[in-house]
Design a protein around this motif. Structure first.
Motif, mmCIF file in Angstrom:
data_model
loop_
_atom_site.group_PDB
_atom_site.id
_atom_site.type_symbol
_atom_site.label_atom_id
_atom_site.label_comp_id
_atom_site.label_asym_id
_atom_site.label_seq_id
_atom_site.Cartn_x
_atom_site.Cartn_y
_atom_site.Cartn_z
ATOM 1 N N LEU A 20 0.856 -1.190 0.000
ATOM 2 C CA LEU A 20 0.000 0.000 0.000
ATOM 3 C C LEU A 20 0.890 1.237 0.000
ATOM 4 O O LEU A 20 1.812 1.348 0.817
ATOM 5 N N VAL A 21 0.607 2.163 -0.891
ATOM 6 C CA VAL A 21 1.407 3.384 -0.994
ATOM 7 C C VAL A 21 0.483 4.541 -1.347
ATOM 8 O O VAL A 21 -0.555 4.340 -1.983
ATOM 9 N N GLN A 22 0.858 5.730 -0.920
ATOM 10 C CA GLN A 22 0.067 6.911 -1.259
ATOM 11 C C GLN A 22 0.369 7.369 -2.686
ATOM 12 O O GLN A 22 1.456 7.101 -3.219
ATOM 13 N N ALA A 23 -0.587 8.045 -3.272
ATOM 14 C CA ALA A 23 -0.386 8.587 -4.608
ATOM 15 C C ALA A 23 0.868 9.470 -4.622
ATOM 16 O O ALA A 23 1.110 10.241 -3.688
ATOM 17 N N GLY A 24 1.651 9.323 -5.671
ATOM 18 C CA GLY A 24 2.909 10.043 -5.793
ATOM 19 C C GLY A 24 4.094 9.276 -5.256
ATOM 20 O O GLY A 24 5.247 9.680 -5.472
ATOM 21 N N GLY A 25 3.836 8.188 -4.562
ATOM 22 C CA GLY A 25 4.900 7.390 -3.992
ATOM 23 C C GLY A 25 5.503 6.399 -4.978
ATOM 24 O O GLY A 25 5.158 6.399 -6.167
ATOM 25 N N LYS A 57 4.565 4.766 -19.213
ATOM 26 C CA LYS A 57 5.794 5.274 -19.806
ATOM 27 C C LYS A 57 6.228 6.558 -19.092
ATOM 28 O O LYS A 57 5.423 7.458 -18.845
ATOM 29 N N GLY A 58 7.494 6.618 -18.729
ATOM 30 C CA GLY A 58 8.034 7.772 -18.032
ATOM 31 C C GLY A 58 7.923 7.685 -16.520
ATOM 32 O O GLY A 58 8.537 8.477 -15.803
ATOM 33 N N ARG A 59 7.141 6.723 -16.019
ATOM 34 C CA ARG A 59 6.980 6.563 -14.570
ATOM 35 C C ARG A 59 7.545 5.227 -14.082
ATOM 36 O O ARG A 59 8.044 5.140 -12.960
ATOM 37 N N LYS A 72 -0.186 6.356 -9.184
ATOM 38 C CA LYS A 72 -1.521 6.943 -9.212
ATOM 39 C C LYS A 72 -2.525 5.898 -8.719
ATOM 40 O O LYS A 72 -2.279 4.692 -8.820
ATOM 41 N N PRO A 73 -3.670 6.358 -8.228
ATOM 42 C CA PRO A 73 -4.693 5.378 -7.801
ATOM 43 C C PRO A 73 -5.065 4.389 -8.906
ATOM 44 O O PRO A 73 -5.350 3.220 -8.608
ATOM 45 N N GLU A 74 -5.024 4.822 -10.141
ATOM 46 C CA GLU A 74 -5.380 3.925 -11.240
ATOM 47 C C GLU A 74 -4.317 2.858 -11.505
ATOM 48 O O GLU A 74 -4.522 1.974 -12.337
ATOM 49 N N ASP A 75 -3.185 2.936 -10.823
ATOM 50 C CA ASP A 75 -2.178 1.872 -10.912
ATOM 51 C C ASP A 75 -2.501 0.708 -9.976
ATOM 52 O O ASP A 75 -1.819 -0.320 -10.006
ATOM 53 N N THR A 76 -3.528 0.862 -9.151
ATOM 54 C CA THR A 76 -3.934 -0.198 -8.242
ATOM 55 C C THR A 76 -4.321 -1.442 -9.024
ATOM 56 O O THR A 76 -5.173 -1.395 -9.917
#
Length: 127
Positions: free
Chosen positions: A11-16, A65-67, A87-91
């Motif tokens: 579990l990680v916060q957005a931006g992490g 890409k880029g992240r 991002k939350p959508e990476d969940t």
């Protein structure tokens, strides 16, 4: 035969950031192209990133890409996925996959192009 075991989810916060690892069994790991896929709730498994057996070629989906950065250490039989600016959508549940490849090239197609799969590791990004 190749067996794959993923680790590093959480579990990680957005931006992490998180780094996933995929440990492979077998002595011929260096002749396998590797990929990362993910399955979000209610969605089909989708391609994330791929790397050739030398590590010299990589490919990413537009959404990461880029992240995200895929890499491998053939001496350790391990492939990695460094995920930044999450991002939350990476969940999703993240899976690594392997396919033997005669050529040092990426395999960036769909799930049917890979022969071996790990059990997956959960990544949850909170907003």
């Amino acid at each position: 035969q190749v067996q794959l075991v993923e680790s590093g989810g959480g579990l990680v916060q957005a931006g992490g950031s998180l780094r996933l690892s995929c440990a492979a069994s077998g002595r011929t790991f260096s002749s396998y192209a590797m990929g990362w896929f993910r399955r979000a709730p209610g969605k089909e498994r989708e391609f994330v990133a791929a790397i050739s057996w030398s590590g010299g070629h990589t490919y990413y989906s537009d959404s990461v890409k880029g992240r995200f950065t895929i890499s491998r250490d053939n001496a350790k039989n391990t492939v990695y996925l460094q995920m930044n600016s999450l991002k939350p959508e990476d969940t999703a549940v993240y899976y690594c996959a392997a396919v033997h490849n005669r050529y040092d090239a990426i395999v960036a197609g769909g799930v049917n192009e890979y022969d071996y799969w790990g059990q997956g590791t959960q990544v949850t990004v909170s907003s």
